[in-house]
Design a protein around this motif. Structure first.
Motif, short mmCIF file in Angstrom:
data_model
loop_
_atom_site.label_atom_id
_atom_site.label_comp_id
_atom_site.label_asym_id
_atom_site.label_seq_id
_atom_site.Cartn_x
_atom_site.Cartn_y
_atom_site.Cartn_z
N TRP A 37 -0.39 -3.62 -1.67
CA TRP A 37 -0.23 -2.17 -1.65
C TRP A 37 0.67 -1.55 -0.36
CZ3 TRP A 37 -2.95 1.80 -4.64
CH2 TRP A 37 -3.73 1.24 -5.85
N ASN A 38 0.65 -2.24 0.54
CA ASN A 38 1.37 -1.73 1.97
C ASN A 38 3.00 -1.53 1.44
OD1 ASN A 38 1.43 -0.75 4.63
ND2 ASN A 38 2.40 -2.58 5.27
N LYS A 39 3.32 -2.41 0.60
CA LYS A 39 4.79 -2.56 0.32
C LYS A 39 5.36 -1.07 -0.42
CE LYS A 39 4.85 -7.49 -0.21
NZ LYS A 39 4.77 -8.52 -0.91
N ALA A 40 4.41 -0.60 -1.00
CA ALA A 40 4.75 0.73 -1.79
C ALA A 40 4.12 1.87 -1.13
CB ALA A 40 4.24 0.89 -3.07
N TYR A 41 2.93 1.54 -0.43
CA TYR A 41 2.30 2.91 0.12
C TYR A 41 2.40 3.19 1.52
CZ TYR A 41 -0.10 4.15 -4.44
OH TYR A 41 -0.53 4.70 -5.72
N ASN A 42 2.84 2.12 2.23
CA ASN A 42 3.08 2.16 3.85
C ASN A 42 1.63 2.66 4.31
OD1 ASN A 42 6.07 1.95 3.76
ND2 ASN A 42 6.21 4.08 3.26
N LYS A 103 -2.54 9.01 -1.24
CA LYS A 103 -2.16 7.52 -1.41
C LYS A 103 -3.16 6.61 -0.85
CE LYS A 103 2.75 8.24 -2.09
NZ LYS A 103 4.24 7.97 -1.55
N LYS A 104 -3.53 6.96 0.28
CA LYS A 104 -4.42 6.11 1.13
C LYS A 104 -5.57 5.96 0.43
CE LYS A 104 -1.88 6.51 5.58
NZ LYS A 104 -1.86 6.89 6.66
N THR A 105 -6.49 7.08 -0.11
CA THR A 105 -7.67 6.98 -0.63
C THR A 105 -7.62 6.39 -2.08
OG1 THR A 105 -7.23 9.33 -1.24
CG2 THR A 105 -8.62 9.16 0.62
N ARG A 106 -6.53 6.29 -2.75
CA ARG A 106 -6.18 5.72 -3.79
C ARG A 106 -6.45 4.21 -3.58
NH1 ARG A 106 -2.87 10.05 -5.45
NH2 ARG A 106 -1.05 8.95 -4.75
N PHE A 107 -5.72 3.85 -2.55
CA PHE A 107 -5.83 2.35 -2.30
C PHE A 107 -7.40 1.85 -1.91
CE2 PHE A 107 -6.33 -0.55 1.48
CZ PHE A 107 -5.91 -1.83 0.84
N GLN A 110 -9.39 1.48 -4.86
CA GLN A 110 -9.05 0.18 -5.39
C GLN A 110 -9.62 -0.80 -4.63
OE1 GLN A 110 -7.56 0.12 -8.40
NE2 GLN A 110 -7.56 -2.03 -8.46
N ALA A 111 -9.66 -0.83 -3.45
CA ALA A 111 -10.19 -2.01 -2.68
C ALA A 111 -11.73 -1.79 -2.69
CB ALA A 111 -9.80 -1.72 -1.14
N LYS A 112 -12.33 -0.85 -2.90
CA LYS A 112 -13.67 -0.55 -3.16
C LYS A 112 -14.19 -1.54 -4.56
CE LYS A 112 -17.46 2.51 -4.46
NZ LYS A 112 -17.98 4.22 -4.68
N VAL A 113 -13.13 -1.04 -5.66
CA VAL A 113 -13.60 -1.52 -6.87
C VAL A 113 -13.38 -2.97 -6.99
CG1 VAL A 113 -12.76 -1.53 -9.08
CG2 VAL A 113 -13.07 0.58 -8.06
N GLU A 114 -12.18 -3.70 -6.35
CA GLU A 114 -11.86 -5.03 -6.36
C GLU A 114 -12.62 -5.86 -5.58
OE1 GLU A 114 -8.00 -6.11 -6.46
OE2 GLU A 114 -7.00 -4.55 -7.25
N LEU A 115 -13.10 -5.37 -4.35
CA LEU A 115 -14.16 -5.94 -3.54
C LEU A 115 -15.65 -5.85 -3.79
CD1 LEU A 115 -12.14 -5.39 -0.29
CD2 LEU A 115 -11.85 -7.30 -1.77
N ARG A 116 -15.91 -5.09 -4.74
CA ARG A 116 -17.43 -4.71 -5.27
C ARG A 116 -18.04 -4.14 -4.25
NH1 ARG A 116 -18.06 -9.78 -9.65
NH2 ARG A 116 -16.29 -9.30 -10.82
N LEU A 117 -17.60 -3.40 -3.46
CA LEU A 117 -18.36 -2.79 -2.25
C LEU A 117 -19.19 -1.61 -2.68
CD1 LEU A 117 -15.37 -2.95 0.48
CD2 LEU A 117 -17.42 -4.40 0.13
#
Length: 219
Positions: A37-42, A103-107, A110-117
């Protein structure tokens, strides 16, 4: 090519932080997600994943021994440092990740969902407007602002039991002078983070109990 799993495991060992296989997998999955995500969202100025291991994962892990209590706020969470890392390591505690940048909260979502936190809540808001209704056990920041601003902007989210954890580079002498009179440094720790050459410090702050409130009924 750097073996990030080995780098992480060795760094955690040097920090004396026990790391289960599941936690290591989650941390490395987070690293992959952050790099993607860093490549697009810095999300971070660090571009090299090997450097991300030391400057983000291990740096965040270094404060884990000081994270007590069950409810934590990571203010100005950005790419999730240290909040995501701490949430992986402390599944028994709840972590609110606050950032005003969509943008950062969207990331972070996504991290919360993918990592199942399940123990993570993501909030897109300015800190002044955030009103959760009760004080946090701890509030942490990593390069969020000056320490005085950090305390004042989050004062409404704290009580005398709350601990503020300010992650800093060089020891912040001038910032400490500017702290409000009712806030004291409870503890100061110089941290050695594997792979990080720069100075790292953790300042733990608390609010003082006002004298006139400390002994109700006297007089």
């Amino acid at each position: 090519m750097t073996d990030h799993a080995t780098q992480l495991a060795e760094g955690a060992r040097q920090l004396n932080i026990p790391l289960s296989d599941d936690q290591a997998r989650q941390l490395l999955a987070y690293l992959t997600l952050l790099n993607k995500w860093n490549k697009a969202y810095n999300l971070t100025a660090v571009r090299d994943p090997a450097e991300m291991v030391s400057r983000h994962l291990l740096d965040s892990l270094s404060i884990l021994p000081f994270v007590d209590g069950n409810s934590w706020l990571d203010v100005g969470s950005g790419g999730g440092m240290p909040g995501i890392i701490l949430a992986i390591m402390r599944p028994d505690a709840h972590f609110t990740l606050l950032d005003s940048n969509g943008k950062k909260t969207r990331f972070l979502t996504q991290a919360k969902v993918e990592l199942r936190l399940a123990n993570v809540e993501v909030v897109n808001s300015r800190v002044e407007s955030f009103l959760p209704g009760k004080a946090f056990d701890g509030i942490v920041s990593r390069a969020f602002s000056s320490m005085a601003d950090f305390v004042e902007l989050t004062r409404h989210l704290s009580d005398t039991h709350t601990r503020w954890l300010a992650m800093k580079g060089l020891y912040p002498d001038e910032e400490l002078i500017a702290l409000p009179d009712d806030v004291e440094v409870l503890r100061s720790e110089q941290l050695t983070v594997p792979g990080c050459q720069g100075s790292r410090h953790l300042l733990i702050l608390r609010r003082l109990i006002q004298p006139e409130l400390a002994q109700p009924g006297n007089g």
